[in-house]
Design a protein around this motif. Sequence first.
Motif, PDB file in Angstrom:
ATOM      1  N   ALA A 141       0.889  -1.040  -0.032  1.00 50.64           N
ATOM      2  CA  ALA A 141      -0.120  -0.124   0.088  1.00 50.64           C
ATOM      3  C   ALA A 141       0.979   1.361   0.059  1.00 50.64           C
ATOM      4  N   ALA A 142       1.876   1.138   0.857  1.00 51.07           N
ATOM      5  CA  ALA A 142       2.982   2.459   1.011  1.00 51.07           C
ATOM      6  C   ALA A 142       3.873   2.671  -0.499  1.00 51.07           C
ATOM      7  N   ALA A 143       3.901   1.537  -1.127  1.00 54.75           N
ATOM      8  CA  ALA A 143       4.643   1.540  -2.346  1.00 54.75           C
ATOM      9  C   ALA A 143       3.906   2.071  -3.738  1.00 54.75           C
ATOM     10  N   LEU A 144       2.463   1.879  -3.795  1.00 58.90           N
ATOM     11  CA  LEU A 144       1.882   1.898  -4.818  1.00 58.90           C
ATOM     12  C   LEU A 144       0.674   2.989  -4.824  1.00 58.90           C
ATOM     13  N   PRO A 145       0.594   3.818  -5.735  1.00 57.75           N
ATOM     14  CA  PRO A 145      -0.141   5.173  -5.592  1.00 57.75           C
ATOM     15  C   PRO A 145      -1.620   4.749  -5.937  1.00 57.75           C
ATOM     16  N   MET A 146      -1.932   3.813  -6.094  1.00 56.34           N
ATOM     17  CA  MET A 146      -3.579   3.463  -6.453  1.00 56.34           C
ATOM     18  C   MET A 146      -3.962   2.243  -5.558  1.00 56.34           C
ATOM     19  N   PRO A 147      -5.448   2.330  -5.456  1.00 60.38           N
ATOM     20  CA  PRO A 147      -6.063   1.061  -4.570  1.00 60.38           C
ATOM     21  C   PRO A 147      -5.775  -0.119  -5.176  1.00 60.38           C
ATOM     22  N   VAL A 148      -5.261  -0.988  -4.223  1.00 59.89           N
ATOM     23  CA  VAL A 148      -5.028  -2.611  -4.725  1.00 59.89           C
ATOM     24  C   VAL A 148      -5.721  -3.499  -3.791  1.00 59.89           C
ATOM     25  N   GLU A 149      -6.261  -4.474  -4.536  1.00 61.22           N
ATOM     26  CA  GLU A 149      -7.250  -5.332  -4.176  1.00 61.22           C
ATOM     27  C   GLU A 149      -6.409  -6.616  -4.508  1.00 61.22           C
ATOM     28  N   TYR A 150      -6.717  -7.838  -3.625  1.00 64.40           N
ATOM     29  CA  TYR A 150      -6.197  -9.042  -3.505  1.00 64.40           C
ATOM     30  C   TYR A 150      -7.147 -10.174  -3.662  1.00 64.40           C
ATOM     31  N   GLU A 151      -7.051 -11.120  -4.805  1.00 64.74           N
ATOM     32  CA  GLU A 151      -7.831 -12.119  -4.757  1.00 64.74           C
ATOM     33  C   GLU A 151      -7.330 -13.607  -5.211  1.00 64.74           C
ATOM     34  N   ASN A 152      -7.759 -14.400  -4.634  1.00 66.01           N
ATOM     35  CA  ASN A 152      -7.442 -15.905  -5.045  1.00 66.01           C
ATOM     36  C   ASN A 152      -7.294 -16.075  -6.773  1.00 66.01           C
ATOM     37  N   ASP A 153      -6.381 -16.685  -7.209  1.00 67.60           N
ATOM     38  CA  ASP A 153      -5.952 -16.660  -8.443  1.00 67.60           C
ATOM     39  C   ASP A 153      -7.239 -17.443  -9.291  1.00 67.60           C
ATOM     40  N   VAL A 154      -7.693 -18.495  -8.671  1.00 69.17           N
ATOM     41  CA  VAL A 154      -8.907 -19.506  -9.100  1.00 69.17           C
ATOM     42  C   VAL A 154     -10.253 -18.764  -9.426  1.00 69.17           C
ATOM     43  N   ASN A 155     -10.441 -17.945  -8.116  1.00 69.50           N
ATOM     44  CA  ASN A 155     -11.596 -16.830  -8.218  1.00 69.50           C
ATOM     45  C   ASN A 155     -11.522 -16.002  -9.497  1.00 69.50           C
ATOM     46  N   LEU A 156     -10.141 -15.552  -9.965  1.00 74.90           N
ATOM     47  CA  LEU A 156     -10.231 -14.401 -10.842  1.00 74.90           C
ATOM     48  C   LEU A 156     -10.496 -15.332 -12.024  1.00 74.90           C
ATOM     49  N   ALA A 157     -10.141 -16.597 -12.406  1.00 73.99           N
ATOM     50  CA  ALA A 157     -10.101 -17.256 -13.460  1.00 73.99           C
ATOM     51  C   ALA A 157     -11.899 -17.686 -13.578  1.00 73.99           C
ATOM     52  N   ALA A 158     -12.579 -17.701 -12.436  1.00 71.86           N
ATOM     53  CA  ALA A 158     -13.924 -18.021 -12.619  1.00 71.86           C
ATOM     54  C   ALA A 158     -14.662 -16.577 -12.855  1.00 71.86           C
ATOM     55  N   LEU A 159     -14.000 -15.510 -12.427  1.00 69.95           N
ATOM     56  CA  LEU A 159     -14.484 -14.181 -12.787  1.00 69.95           C
ATOM     57  C   LEU A 159     -14.319 -13.943 -14.265  1.00 69.95           C
ATOM     58  N   ALA A 160     -13.229 -14.449 -15.069  1.00 72.36           N
ATOM     59  CA  ALA A 160     -12.874 -14.265 -16.290  1.00 72.36           C
ATOM     60  C   ALA A 160     -14.051 -15.004 -17.149  1.00 72.36           C
ATOM     61  N   GLU A 161     -14.208 -16.150 -16.822  1.00 67.25           N
ATOM     62  CA  GLU A 161     -15.245 -16.998 -17.455  1.00 67.25           C
ATOM     63  C   GLU A 161     -16.718 -16.521 -17.229  1.00 67.25           C
ATOM     64  N   GLN A 162     -16.909 -15.989 -16.170  1.00 69.42           N
ATOM     65  CA  GLN A 162     -18.262 -15.478 -16.094  1.00 69.42           C
ATOM     66  C   GLN A 162     -18.441 -14.106 -16.899  1.00 69.42           C
ATOM     67  N   ARG A 163     -17.597 -13.365 -16.938  1.00 71.05           N
ATOM     68  CA  ARG A 163     -17.706 -12.095 -17.758  1.00 71.05           C
ATOM     69  C   ARG A 163     -17.495 -12.281 -19.394  1.00 71.05           C
ATOM     70  N   LEU A 164     -16.630 -13.278 -19.644  1.00 72.75           N
ATOM     71  CA  LEU A 164     -16.226 -13.367 -21.104  1.00 72.75           C
ATOM     72  C   LEU A 164     -16.238 -14.742 -21.575  1.00 72.75           C
TER      73      LEU A 164
END
Length: 415
Positions: free
Chosen positions: A193-216
């Motif tokens: 958070a201190a090193a990055l000038p933007m909001p940062v979120e963290y997510e499990n990798d498999v959850n993100l793969a599911a999000l990609a399938e849900q959206r695309l």
Amino acid sequence: MAGTPRVLRAMNDRAALDLLLEHGPLSRTRLGRLTGLSKPTASQLLARLEAAGLVVATGTGADEPRDGGPGTGGSGTGRPGPNAQLYAVDPTAAYAAGLDVTPERVLAAVADITGRTVGEFAVPTPGRRPAEPVVRQVTAALDGAAKAAGLVRSDVRRLVIGTPGAFDPNTGRLRYASHLPGWHSPALLGELAAALPMPVEYENDVNLAALAEQRLGAARGHEDFVLLWNEGGLGAAVILGGRLHRGFTGGAGEVGFLPVPGVPLVRQVTKANSGGFQELAGSQIIPRLARELGISPIPKGPYTEVAAELVARAAADPGSGPHRRLLATYATGLATGIAALVAVLDPELVVLSGTALTAGGEPLRALVEAELAELAASRPRLVLGDVREHPVLRGALESALTATRDEVFDTLTLR
């Protein structure tokens, strides 16, 4: 009510921007028809969004048929109007970034507001100990992707980082991913958070793969589905009512630890980092199965790549020899764990993703489906994932873009 016209304008603005994202460049007339707005109102809307830097004129194209043509209730000819000015979302209105973290590398990508990837960069992280601190790995990957896009770090509005395991919301520490060196410090989130000038979120990798399938991909339009992932390890993502189910500690879907018949019961699985479903159907068992069945040669390389190659070779073999037995054994192991998930969740759809699953294609999918029909009372539809190129990274970008668009497209803040 005070402010109501502004609210209505903002709602119309967002609807128009979403339509431009969905359809690409549109004329005033076409946009008016899709939104239900009159042509003068659509013109005012586009002028407002253009002044705000959210849309740009992109050239000309054939307009809708003139009013009064056939099917419109009028008496005109219905011929297309002259070339009309087209408008599109300005891709430079904002940028978002995603990171896909594995023990071998940190892969970053930057996308413009339309979703087009404009820069990628990978930082390799070989060995058990990271060559550089995690914060440096993350910033180097992000800066590299931004540079490839002709940007700098501060141009990025939001970053989503995908990792194996999950950051426990109660402690802020990464759990279920002991194989990810350098990511377990209790101070890590604060340092990032201190090193990055933007909001940062963290997510499990498999959850993100599911999000990609849900959206695309294969799960578009589905509110209840499970994605089973098999690449570096076995995992699952659970979508219920259209939303990710993460669990109390973020560990929902850590099915590699799921006790299943066919393998010894392992206790203290988080210390052993093995046991259960992972030992029955994880990528690492495929080379071992191949050797037991007398298949040769066994490819060389990382076990995830070896597993994918062996599964692809088995799926391409139409015979009934050792390759087919390998595929059938693997399918039975997969179906055993999926049956447990289906019994608890009763999903509409199960998506098979990750290279060790998609490499098997339709032959593997059909075998798993046949086995599952014998083991599970309910019969979800079983499909292969459609998002094959960096699905975790694509999901991270989709997540970052959703939040970024909600911020940038909110014209209530404009004067």
